[in-house]
Design a protein around this motif. Structure first.
Motif, PDB file in Angstrom:
ATOM      1  N   ILE A 134       0.757  -1.099  -0.296  1.00 22.71           N
ATOM      2  CA  ILE A 134       0.220   0.042   0.159  1.00 22.71           C
ATOM      3  C   ILE A 134       0.786   1.124   0.023  1.00 22.71           C
ATOM      4  CG2 ILE A 134      -1.584   1.567   1.209  1.00 22.71           C
ATOM      5  CD1 ILE A 134      -2.891  -1.357   2.121  1.00 22.71           C
ATOM      6  N   VAL A 135       2.033   1.312   0.848  1.00 26.11           N
ATOM      7  CA  VAL A 135       2.792   2.562   0.786  1.00 26.11           C
ATOM      8  C   VAL A 135       3.343   2.868  -0.564  1.00 26.11           C
ATOM      9  CG1 VAL A 135       5.083   3.266   1.965  1.00 26.11           C
ATOM     10  CG2 VAL A 135       2.984   2.137   3.481  1.00 26.11           C
ATOM     11  N   ILE A 136       3.887   1.586  -0.980  1.00 23.62           N
ATOM     12  CA  ILE A 136       4.779   1.587  -2.235  1.00 23.62           C
ATOM     13  C   ILE A 136       3.795   2.098  -3.369  1.00 23.62           C
ATOM     14  CG2 ILE A 136       5.968   0.280  -3.836  1.00 23.62           C
ATOM     15  CD1 ILE A 136       7.362  -0.846  -1.662  1.00 23.62           C
ATOM     16  N   ASP A 141       1.929   6.384  -7.066  1.00 25.20           N
ATOM     17  CA  ASP A 141       1.092   7.141  -7.769  1.00 25.20           C
ATOM     18  C   ASP A 141       1.499   8.602  -7.663  1.00 25.20           C
ATOM     19  OD1 ASP A 141      -0.616   4.977  -8.002  1.00 25.20           O
ATOM     20  OD2 ASP A 141      -1.796   5.165  -6.285  1.00 25.20           O
ATOM     21  N   ARG A 142       2.394   9.038  -6.975  1.00 26.11           N
ATOM     22  CA  ARG A 142       2.840  10.298  -6.831  1.00 26.11           C
ATOM     23  C   ARG A 142       3.782  10.615  -7.984  1.00 26.11           C
ATOM     24  NH1 ARG A 142       4.513  11.639  -1.083  1.00 26.11           N
ATOM     25  NH2 ARG A 142       4.936  13.571  -1.662  1.00 26.11           N
ATOM     26  N   LEU A 143       4.383   9.688  -8.422  1.00 21.54           N
ATOM     27  CA  LEU A 143       5.138  10.044  -9.816  1.00 21.54           C
ATOM     28  C   LEU A 143       4.634  10.395 -11.078  1.00 21.54           C
ATOM     29  CD1 LEU A 143       7.844   6.912  -9.112  1.00 21.54           C
ATOM     30  CD2 LEU A 143       7.942   9.059  -8.327  1.00 21.54           C
ATOM     31  N   ARG A 181      15.574   8.558 -11.856  1.00 19.53           N
ATOM     32  CA  ARG A 181      14.893   9.398 -11.250  1.00 19.53           C
ATOM     33  C   ARG A 181      13.779   9.027 -10.192  1.00 19.53           C
ATOM     34  NH1 ARG A 181      15.326  13.271 -16.187  1.00 19.53           N
ATOM     35  NH2 ARG A 181      17.564  14.192 -15.813  1.00 19.53           N
ATOM     36  N   GLY A 182      13.121   8.214 -10.789  1.00 22.25           N
ATOM     37  CA  GLY A 182      11.731   7.492 -10.356  1.00 22.25           C
ATOM     38  C   GLY A 182      12.192   7.008  -8.756  1.00 22.25           C
ATOM     39  N   LEU A 186      11.169   7.866  -4.988  1.00 19.14           N
ATOM     40  CA  LEU A 186      10.442   6.959  -4.372  1.00 19.14           C
ATOM     41  C   LEU A 186      11.237   6.824  -3.049  1.00 19.14           C
ATOM     42  CD1 LEU A 186       9.474   3.805  -6.341  1.00 19.14           C
ATOM     43  CD2 LEU A 186       8.082   5.361  -5.153  1.00 19.14           C
ATOM     44  N   ARG A 187      12.585   6.793  -3.119  1.00 19.92           N
ATOM     45  CA  ARG A 187      13.367   6.696  -1.858  1.00 19.92           C
ATOM     46  C   ARG A 187      13.309   7.909  -0.970  1.00 19.92           C
ATOM     47  NH1 ARG A 187      19.227   7.612  -3.102  1.00 19.92           N
ATOM     48  NH2 ARG A 187      18.287   9.805  -2.671  1.00 19.92           N
ATOM     49  N   ASP A 188      13.382   9.118  -1.560  1.00 13.14           N
ATOM     50  CA  ASP A 188      13.164  10.285  -0.697  1.00 13.14           C
ATOM     51  C   ASP A 188      11.645  10.480  -0.177  1.00 13.14           C
ATOM     52  OD1 ASP A 188      15.721  10.938  -1.127  1.00 13.14           O
ATOM     53  OD2 ASP A 188      14.998  12.535  -2.956  1.00 13.14           O
ATOM     54  N   ASN A 189      10.594  10.018  -0.782  1.00 10.68           N
ATOM     55  CA  ASN A 189       9.321  10.237  -0.511  1.00 10.68           C
ATOM     56  C   ASN A 189       9.127   9.074   0.846  1.00 10.68           C
ATOM     57  OD1 ASN A 189       8.789  12.131  -2.162  1.00 10.68           O
ATOM     58  ND2 ASN A 189       7.714  11.060  -3.501  1.00 10.68           N
TER      59      ASN A 189
END
Length: 195
Positions: A134-136, A141-143, A181-182, A186-189
């Motif tokens: 769910i988290v991933i 979805d934010r990308l 970049r994705g 993802l890592r930062d978010n």
């Protein structure tokens, strides 16, 4: 005329000031003494507030890491090391409680989207996997649409970057950029959302 007790108090105050000044300047032996002196108190406060031994240990570690990293901001004239450490402890406890609330919400969301048996297994492994999905998914979805598509092809369809370029018609360099970049986003978010 000063008494022996007043002289002892003055000497103790001077020793404490010297100790705190050395800490602020980055003396790691002084930092060890600081931990030895106040680590138990920090841990006890965290354990009482959180009600969980492992979280209390984690908070205690976070407090002293934050103290070491922020030692340049320590000002003995504003208060002693004990008060400063307890202030950091309060912030780290608040962070831990907020993270616990986020985890509880994620588990609740996972229990609604997966069969009940998967969420309540004793080892918690499948429940954690559901929460991770769910988290991933939320972070994916934010990308951007193209980054999301490329990452899904790379990790869910197990395609190489060359295969993704062929399937999507995107240049290979663009595919590589989207993956790199994705993954950074993802890592930062994820790091930000799990704090």
């Amino acid at each position: 005329m000063t008494t022996t007790a007043e002289t002892a108090v003055d000497a103790a105050d001077q020793a404490q000031e010297t100790f705190e000044a050395a800490f602020a300047q980055g003396d790691d032996t002084v930092f060890r003494r600081l931990y030895d002196e106040w680590g138990t108190l920090v841990h006890t406060v965290a354990r009482r507030a959180l009600g969980d031994e492992f979280e209390a240990q984690d908070v205690t570690q976070q407090v002293f890491v934050a103290a070491w990293r922020g030692r340049a901001g320590f000002r003995p004239e504003r208060g002693n090391a004990r008060s400063w450490l307890l202030g950091i402890t309060r912030h780290k406890i608040a962070d831990a409680l907020a993270a616990r609330t986020r985890r509880t919400k994620l588990v609740a969301a996972a229990s609604q989207s997966t069969p009940h048996e998967l969420v309540t297994l004793p080892d918690g492994l499948l429940a954690q996997q559901a929460v991770d999905r769910i988290v991933i998914q939320h972070e994916l979805d934010r990308l951007s649409a193209e980054q999301r598509k490329v990452l899904r092809l790379a990790y869910y369809a197990d395609l190489t970057q060359t295969q993704i370029a062929q399937r999507t018609g995107l240049p290979l360099g663009t595919v590589k950029s989207h993956v790199r970049r994705g993954l950074h986003l993802l890592r930062d978010n994820l790091a930000h959302s799990l704090r």
